[in-house]
Design a protein around this motif. Structure first.
Motif, PDB file in Angstrom:
ATOM      1  N   MET A  29       5.349   6.621  -1.107  1.00 46.33           N
ATOM      2  CA  MET A  29       5.896   6.956   0.203  1.00 46.33           C
ATOM      3  C   MET A  29       6.227   8.433   0.227  1.00 46.33           C
ATOM      4  SD  MET A  29       8.963   5.301   2.468  1.00 46.33           S
ATOM      5  CE  MET A  29      10.182   5.490   1.213  1.00 46.33           C
ATOM      6  N   ASP A  30       5.762   9.135   1.260  1.00 42.47           N
ATOM      7  CA  ASP A  30       6.074  10.551   1.407  1.00 42.47           C
ATOM      8  C   ASP A  30       7.151  10.742   2.476  1.00 42.47           C
ATOM      9  OD1 ASP A  30       4.798  10.423   3.885  1.00 42.47           O
ATOM     10  OD2 ASP A  30       3.125  11.716   3.310  1.00 42.47           O
ATOM     11  N   SER A  31       7.389  11.986   2.850  1.00 46.07           N
ATOM     12  CA  SER A  31       8.469  12.303   3.788  1.00 46.07           C
ATOM     13  C   SER A  31       8.261  11.683   5.166  1.00 46.07           C
ATOM     14  CB  SER A  31       8.621  13.826   3.923  1.00 46.07           C
ATOM     15  OG  SER A  31       7.425  14.402   4.409  1.00 46.07           O
ATOM     16  N   VAL A  80      12.496  -2.495  -3.617  1.00 46.81           N
ATOM     17  CA  VAL A  80      11.833  -1.185  -3.649  1.00 46.81           C
ATOM     18  C   VAL A  80      11.439  -0.876  -5.091  1.00 46.81           C
ATOM     19  CG1 VAL A  80      12.041   1.260  -3.104  1.00 46.81           C
ATOM     20  CG2 VAL A  80      13.249  -0.430  -1.707  1.00 46.81           C
ATOM     21  N   GLY A  81      10.180  -0.525  -5.294  1.00 49.40           N
ATOM     22  CA  GLY A  81       9.689  -0.186  -6.628  1.00 49.40           C
ATOM     23  C   GLY A  81      10.329   1.085  -7.162  1.00 49.40           C
ATOM     24  N   GLU A  82      10.245   1.254  -8.460  1.00 50.68           N
ATOM     25  CA  GLU A  82      10.909   2.366  -9.146  1.00 50.68           C
ATOM     26  C   GLU A  82      10.492   3.734  -8.620  1.00 50.68           C
ATOM     27  OE1 GLU A  82      11.085   4.143 -13.672  1.00 50.68           O
ATOM     28  OE2 GLU A  82      10.834   1.983 -13.411  1.00 50.68           O
ATOM     29  N   THR A  83       9.202   3.948  -8.418  1.00 47.48           N
ATOM     30  CA  THR A  83       8.715   5.250  -7.956  1.00 47.48           C
ATOM     31  C   THR A  83       9.216   5.571  -6.558  1.00 47.48           C
ATOM     32  OG1 THR A  83       6.721   4.966  -9.289  1.00 47.48           O
ATOM     33  CG2 THR A  83       6.640   6.624  -7.553  1.00 47.48           C
ATOM     34  N   VAL A  84       9.119   4.609  -5.654  1.00 42.85           N
ATOM     35  CA  VAL A  84       9.569   4.820  -4.277  1.00 42.85           C
ATOM     36  C   VAL A  84      11.091   4.948  -4.248  1.00 42.85           C
ATOM     37  CG1 VAL A  84       9.650   3.828  -1.953  1.00 42.85           C
ATOM     38  CG2 VAL A  84       7.533   3.725  -3.293  1.00 42.85           C
ATOM     39  N   MET A  85      11.801   4.142  -5.052  1.00 43.51           N
ATOM     40  CA  MET A  85      13.257   4.217  -5.079  1.00 43.51           C
ATOM     41  C   MET A  85      13.730   5.577  -5.587  1.00 43.51           C
ATOM     42  SD  MET A  85      15.912   2.862  -4.154  1.00 43.51           S
ATOM     43  CE  MET A  85      16.958   1.492  -4.311  1.00 43.51           C
ATOM     44  N   ARG A  86      13.012   6.144  -6.524  1.00 43.53           N
ATOM     45  CA  ARG A  86      13.360   7.486  -7.012  1.00 43.53           C
ATOM     46  C   ARG A  86      13.269   8.497  -5.865  1.00 43.53           C
ATOM     47  NH1 ARG A  86      11.116  12.041  -9.692  1.00 43.53           N
ATOM     48  NH2 ARG A  86      12.633  12.882 -11.156  1.00 43.53           N
ATOM     49  N   THR A  87      12.225   8.402  -5.060  1.00 41.06           N
ATOM     50  CA  THR A  87      12.071   9.282  -3.904  1.00 41.06           C
ATOM     51  C   THR A  87      13.216   9.074  -2.919  1.00 41.06           C
ATOM     52  OG1 THR A  87       9.662   9.242  -4.148  1.00 41.06           O
ATOM     53  CG2 THR A  87      10.527   9.921  -2.010  1.00 41.06           C
ATOM     54  N   LEU A  88      13.547   7.819  -2.614  1.00 44.91           N
ATOM     55  CA  LEU A  88      14.646   7.529  -1.695  1.00 44.91           C
ATOM     56  C   LEU A  88      15.968   8.076  -2.233  1.00 44.91           C
ATOM     57  CD1 LEU A  88      13.823   3.836  -0.690  1.00 44.91           C
ATOM     58  CD2 LEU A  88      13.386   5.914   0.632  1.00 44.91           C
ATOM     59  N   GLY A  89      16.167   7.961  -3.533  1.00 46.48           N
ATOM     60  CA  GLY A  89      17.393   8.461  -4.149  1.00 46.48           C
ATOM     61  C   GLY A  89      17.497   9.974  -4.128  1.00 46.48           C
ATOM     62  N   ILE A  90      16.407  10.663  -4.355  1.00 44.21           N
ATOM     63  CA  ILE A  90      16.410  12.125  -4.371  1.00 44.21           C
ATOM     64  C   ILE A  90      16.856  12.687  -3.024  1.00 44.21           C
ATOM     65  CG2 ILE A  90      14.888  14.158  -4.427  1.00 44.21           C
ATOM     66  CD1 ILE A  90      13.331  12.705  -6.677  1.00 44.21           C
ATOM     67  N   VAL A  91      16.394  12.069  -1.934  1.00 44.62           N
ATOM     68  CA  VAL A  91      16.744  12.573  -0.605  1.00 44.62           C
ATOM     69  C   VAL A  91      17.980  11.886  -0.014  1.00 44.62           C
ATOM     70  CG1 VAL A  91      14.414  13.380  -0.103  1.00 44.62           C
ATOM     71  CG2 VAL A  91      15.083  11.085   0.571  1.00 44.62           C
ATOM     72  N   GLY A 111       0.803  -1.211   0.000  1.00 44.84           N
ATOM     73  CA  GLY A 111       0.000   0.000   0.000  1.00 44.84           C
ATOM     74  C   GLY A 111       0.833   1.257   0.000  1.00 44.84           C
ATOM     75  N   GLU A 112       0.303   2.296   0.626  1.00 43.25           N
ATOM     76  CA  GLU A 112       0.930   3.610   0.649  1.00 43.25           C
ATOM     77  C   GLU A 112       1.439   3.954   2.049  1.00 43.25           C
ATOM     78  OE1 GLU A 112      -1.958   6.384  -0.824  1.00 43.25           O
ATOM     79  OE2 GLU A 112      -1.973   5.478  -2.820  1.00 43.25           O
ATOM     80  N   MET A 170       9.513  -4.143   0.248  1.00 46.75           N
ATOM     81  CA  MET A 170       8.711  -3.002  -0.206  1.00 46.75           C
ATOM     82  C   MET A 170       8.166  -3.167  -1.624  1.00 46.75           C
ATOM     83  SD  MET A 170      10.798   0.138   1.534  1.00 46.75           S
ATOM     84  CE  MET A 170       9.547   1.308   1.045  1.00 46.75           C
ATOM     85  N   ARG A 171       8.169  -4.382  -2.142  1.00 46.87           N
ATOM     86  CA  ARG A 171       7.754  -4.569  -3.539  1.00 46.87           C
ATOM     87  C   ARG A 171       6.306  -4.176  -3.795  1.00 46.87           C
ATOM     88  NH1 ARG A 171       8.481 -10.919  -3.318  1.00 46.87           N
ATOM     89  NH2 ARG A 171       7.335 -11.082  -1.376  1.00 46.87           N
ATOM     90  N   GLN A 172       5.455  -4.155  -2.741  1.00 50.30           N
ATOM     91  CA  GLN A 172       4.045  -3.794  -2.922  1.00 50.30           C
ATOM     92  C   GLN A 172       3.718  -2.396  -2.403  1.00 50.30           C
ATOM     93  OE1 GLN A 172       1.186  -7.106  -2.124  1.00 50.30           O
ATOM     94  NE2 GLN A 172       3.031  -8.120  -1.339  1.00 50.30           N
ATOM     95  N   VAL A 173       4.758  -1.609  -2.092  1.00 51.49           N
ATOM     96  CA  VAL A 173       4.543  -0.227  -1.657  1.00 51.49           C
ATOM     97  C   VAL A 173       4.444   0.638  -2.908  1.00 51.49           C
ATOM     98  CG1 VAL A 173       5.521   1.739  -0.415  1.00 51.49           C
ATOM     99  CG2 VAL A 173       5.720  -0.565   0.534  1.00 51.49           C
TER     100      VAL A 173
END
Length: 125
Positions: free
Chosen positions: A69-71, A96-107, A35-36, A63-66
């Motif tokens: 994810m926000d701050s 970690v899925g692509e969208t969530v991994m992008r967020t983790l990478g940015i920060v 989920g989220e 986290m494959r089904q996340v």
């Protein structure tokens, strides 16, 4: 990893749009999320990551089904990473899925917390 090596230890109830199931494999707590992760569902994650009283806790978060994810989720993961490290253990993120991994990478969380491509990789040293 055989079926006998994996034991289910607890179910966490669904809160909002996040479910968390905790199992154990070879002495490693595996937290499977779906989920989220946001302000409304953060308590579910925080409670599931709590390993207080466990000596040298090792935790893998699948986290494959996340899907989001926000701050607040990032802050919870960083806090858990620090707490587990102070207790002599560690935290790893798996699949970690692509969208969530992008967020983790940015920060920069991906440089702080060990992120592995698959659950199997996260369970091995």
């Amino acid at each position: 990893m055989s079926e006998a090596e994996t034991t289910r230890t607890e179910h966490a109830a669904q809160a909002g749009h996040l479910s968390a199931v905790t199992t154990a494999t070879d002495g490693i707590r595996v937290l499977t999320l779906a989920g989220e992760i946001d302000h409304h569902t953060g308590d579910t994650l925080r409670q599931a990551l709590d390993a207080s009283g466990t000596p040298r806790p090792r935790v893998v978060v699948d986290m494959r089904q996340v899907t989001f994810m926000d701050s607040s989720g990032i802050n919870i993961l960083i806090t858990a990473h620090r707490a587990l490290g102070e207790a002599g253990g560690w935290l790893r993120l798996a699949a970690v899925g692509e969208t969530v991994m992008r967020t983790l990478g940015i920060v920069g969380v991906d440089t702080l917390i060990d992120c592995r491509e698959t659950l199997r990789h996260a369970l091995t040293d």
